[in-house]
Scaffold this active site. Structure first.
Site, PDB file in Angstrom:
ATOM      1  CB  THR A 382      -0.892  -0.041   1.264  1.00 24.61           C
ATOM      2  OG1 THR A 382      -1.849  -1.078   1.116  1.00 24.61           O
ATOM      3  CG2 THR A 382      -1.646   1.260   1.526  1.00 24.61           C
ATOM      4  CG  ASN A 402      -5.366  -6.218   0.664  1.00 26.11           C
ATOM      5  OD1 ASN A 402      -4.945  -5.678   1.672  1.00 26.11           O
ATOM      6  ND2 ASN A 402      -5.921  -7.409   0.696  1.00 26.11           N
ATOM      7  CG  ASP A 424      -8.710  -5.118   3.486  1.00 21.38           C
ATOM      8  OD1 ASP A 424      -7.920  -5.945   3.977  1.00 21.38           O
ATOM      9  OD2 ASP A 424      -8.335  -4.036   2.995  1.00 21.38           O
ATOM     10  CB  SER A 453      -9.796   0.523   4.919  1.00 17.40           C
ATOM     11  OG  SER A 453      -8.455   0.932   4.777  1.00 17.40           O
ATOM     12  CB  SER A 454      -6.124  -0.852   8.833  1.00 19.26           C
ATOM     13  OG  SER A 454      -6.757  -2.035   9.237  1.00 19.26           O
ATOM     14  N   GLY A 474      -1.179  -2.728   6.412  1.00 20.06           N
ATOM     15  CA  GLY A 474      -2.313  -3.577   6.780  1.00 20.06           C
ATOM     16  C   GLY A 474      -2.824  -3.253   8.166  1.00 20.06           C
TER      17      GLY A 474
HETATM   18  O1  DON Z   1      -7.202  -1.087   3.528  1.00 25.50           O
HETATM   19  C1  DON Z   1      -6.484  -1.774   4.239  1.00 25.50           C
HETATM   20  O2  DON Z   1      -6.506  -1.722   5.444  1.00 25.50           O
HETATM   21  C2  DON Z   1      -5.493  -2.725   3.598  1.00 25.50           C
HETATM   22  N1  DON Z   1      -5.970  -3.144   2.314  1.00 25.50           N
HETATM   23  C3  DON Z   1      -4.162  -2.062   3.535  1.00 25.50           C
HETATM   24  C4  DON Z   1      -3.102  -2.996   3.035  1.00 25.50           C
HETATM   25  C5  DON Z   1      -1.738  -2.543   3.335  1.00 25.50           C
HETATM   26  O3  DON Z   1      -1.506  -1.562   3.981  1.00 25.50           O
HETATM   27  C6  DON Z   1      -0.651  -3.384   2.838  1.00 25.50           C
HETATM   28  N2  DON Z   1       0.622  -2.759   3.090  1.00 25.50           N
HETATM   29  N3  DON Z   1       1.579  -2.933   3.610  1.00 25.50           N
END
Ligand code: DON
Length: 574
Positions: A382, A402, A424, A453-454, A474
């Site tokens: 991300t 993601n 997610d 989401s986070s 994530g």
């Molecule tokens: O929206 C979310 O929380 C996840 N899809 C984010 C994924 C993410 O940050 C992956 N990165 N390191």
């Protein structure tokens, strides 16, 4: 850093705040003092890729404002960081417009297709089929990133969209060199990318991870970006691009329809607001869990004199706040257009008072003692950027496909990876997703719903300084942003927020993980004696990019996470 230094710094911070209050009181009208905030002396951008930071600066030089620069940075990241974000994914852009002090979150999060079903990833045995959940077109939600670009440019920017997209289009045509990060993240995904010829033809070389410096050209992606530059929203969501995209997805086993794309809309959301030790935070609202969880943690921590505590005492309390906020995430949070998310209650200081009352200062609370859901609790990418312009407009943007390279699937002729954001959602109550996150009814799959989401793009306003920050990672995003904010409030510069060693607790598994070297032996021993299960994760995580504005002097500084070398921060006086 010694406690005395921390104390001195926080004394200086509170001292300068005290001075600001005195200045305010001496002015004939409080409004004058607020209006006399020194404007930022420079434009500043911190992003995950030097080419994206440079693209933002190019658009500033062409007369663009922070929102035009946000389009340039986001679209360039979509080209040069395909592991992390792109037209096949989505994003949340938190905006602050200076002229009227207006804050808004642009929700360009992916949406479940109309044919999605709550049991769509369950196999005959009733368990989640993890391959279907994260690989290939069935894992992809309807992308929101293109809609986000168009919305940002039309409603907030100053330049035509074609001008803000120009650097991305140029880089898609001319190519960008493969770096260490590209290779590191592709190593684990190459097998999946190799399943899809349209993906491997662009992003691999003879089916292998490309060598360092190999130039990746993306003519198909350039064409799609040009279609958006010319036709706006319709250039992606209806017409020939949409038809080709849907045909490619369905041919490979996906369930998207033209109607799904035509229905996709960006939503303007009121951000979550909270305060902490005199600072005012503006942060992500649902469909992200980030802002609510951040507010809960900060509300729990607010009364504690963290900077005068020992490292172990402070860490224990921060972990206990993380545990409680992530329990609530598991139980209550989902897309607020579909489920009733009790935002006011969860972010209210009284609610945090109740949670704090259950914290023992000498013992960890086992997560299973907090009322939760029955469960069998069982990397990444991300992108984030932060930027400010000399008018005081600010953007914190977190963008995602993601997992690295999303679902690994590229529809023929499109040139971009589709996300695997459907993971997610909670595919089954109590069954962890790729980040070990659990979920319940609130985050179950429903057609047209947005997965929880986070992502936590955040702006923190103080009387003397303002922070813009966020990160990928994530489930760890929210705790990283918390740790970054605690540094900022202690008066430390962006370099310290982004480089600080990290630890994390997410309720389940009931375990504190930390980056190598985060704690000394004494702190680890104390945490263990309190009942925390502490585990060296053996590697680092996150990629934080932050900007700080000193509103008393107008000075601006910025920093990019040192964990990856491709990031770049730039501060330029126009
Ligand atoms: O929206 C979310 O929380 C996840 N899809 C984010 C994924 C993410 O940050 C992956 N990165 N390191």
């Amino acid at each position: 850093m010694s406690n005395s230094k921390i104390n001195m710094k926080s004394w200086l911070v509170s001292r300068s705040r005290y001075l600001a209050v005195v200045v305010l009181a001496l002015c004939s009208s409080a409004q004058v003092a607020v209006a006399e905030n020194a404007k930022p002396q420079a434009n500043a951008i911190a992003s995950a890729h030097y080419l994206a930071t440079e693209a933002g600066m190019e658009v500033f030089a062409a007369g663009g404002n922070a929102f035009d620069a946000a389009v340039a940075v986001s679209s360039t990241l979509a080209v040069v960081e395909p592991a992390s974000s792109g037209l096949g994914g989505g994003g949340l852009w938190l905006l602050h417009r200076a002229q009227d002090n207006f804050d808004v979150m642009i929700d360009g999060r992916e949406m479940a297709p109309g044919a999605a079903d709550r049991n769509m990833y369950l196999g005959a045995d009733g368990e989640v089929n993890r391959d279907l959940a994260v690989n290939g077109p069935l894992a992809a939600g309807i992308p929101g990133e293109a809609a986000g670009f168009v919305h940002l440019a039309r409603h907030y920017g100053r330049l035509p969209l074609a001008e803000s997209l120009a650097p991305a289009i140029r880089l898609a045509k001319n190519g960008f060199p493969v770096d260490e990060k590209y290779r590191a993240l592709m190593t684990n995904r190459a097998a999946v990318v190799n399943r899809y010829p349209a993906a491997s033809a662009i992003f691999l070389v003879d089916g292998q991870v490309p060598p360092l410096g190999h130039v990746i050209k993306q003519p198909d992606l350039a064409r799609v970006l040009e279609s958006i530059a010319t036709h706006g929203h319709d250039g992606f969501y209806t017409g020939p691009i949409a038809q080709k995209l849907v045909a490619g997805v369905r041919e490979a086993g996906g369930i998207w329809t033209l109607d799904d794309l035509a229905r996709y809309k960006v939503v303007e959301r009121e951000p979550v607001r909270t305060s902490y030790k005199g600072y005012k935070l503006v942060t992500a609202s649902p469909p992200s869990s980030g802002g609510i969880a951040l507010a809960t943690m900060l509300n729990i921590l607010n009364p504690y004199p963290l900077s005068t505590m020992t490292e172990a005492e402070r860490t224990h309390l921060v972990i206990e706040s993380m545990r409680r906020a992530y329990r609530d995430r598991t139980l209550y949070l989902g897309d607020s257009d579909f489920v009733d998310v009790p935002i006011q209650r969860l972010t209210h200081p009284f609610y945090a008072d109740g949670l704090r009352a259950g914290i023992r200062h000498d013992r960890a609370t086992p997560s299973e003692m907090l009322p939760g859901i029955e469960s069998e609790p069982g990397g990444t990418d991300t992108s984030h950027f932060s930027l400010i312009d000399t008018e005081g407009n600010m953007v914190a943007g977190t963008l995602t496909v993601n997992l690295p390279y999303g679902s690994g699937f590229v529809a023929p002729g499109m040139g971009f990876f589709l996300n695997n954001e459907m993971d997610d959602f909670s595919a089954k109550k109590g069954s962890p997703n790729a980040y070990g996150l659990l979920g319940a009814e609130a985050n179950a799959i429903v057609p047209y719903k947005r997965p929880l989401s986070s992502m936590t793009p955040t702006i923190v306003h103080g009387d003397d300084q303002v922070a813009i920050l966020g990160t990928p990672g994530g489930s760890r995003i929210i705790t990283m942003v918390l740790l970054g904010i605690l540094e900022f409030v202690d008066g430390k510069p962006p370099q310290d927020w982004v480089s600080r060693p990290r630890y994390h607790h997410q309720y389940m598994p009931d375990q504190v993980t930390y980056e190598p070297g985060t704690f000394d032996a004494e702190t680890l021993a104390t945490l263990e004696s309190m009942g925390h299960e502490v585990k060296d994760r053996g590697r680092t995580w996150g990629n934080m990019h932050g900007v700080r504005w000193n509103v008393l002097t107008g000075e601006v500084d910025a920093a990019s996470d040192p964990r990856w070398t491709s990031g770049r921060s730039m501060v330029e006086v126009p």
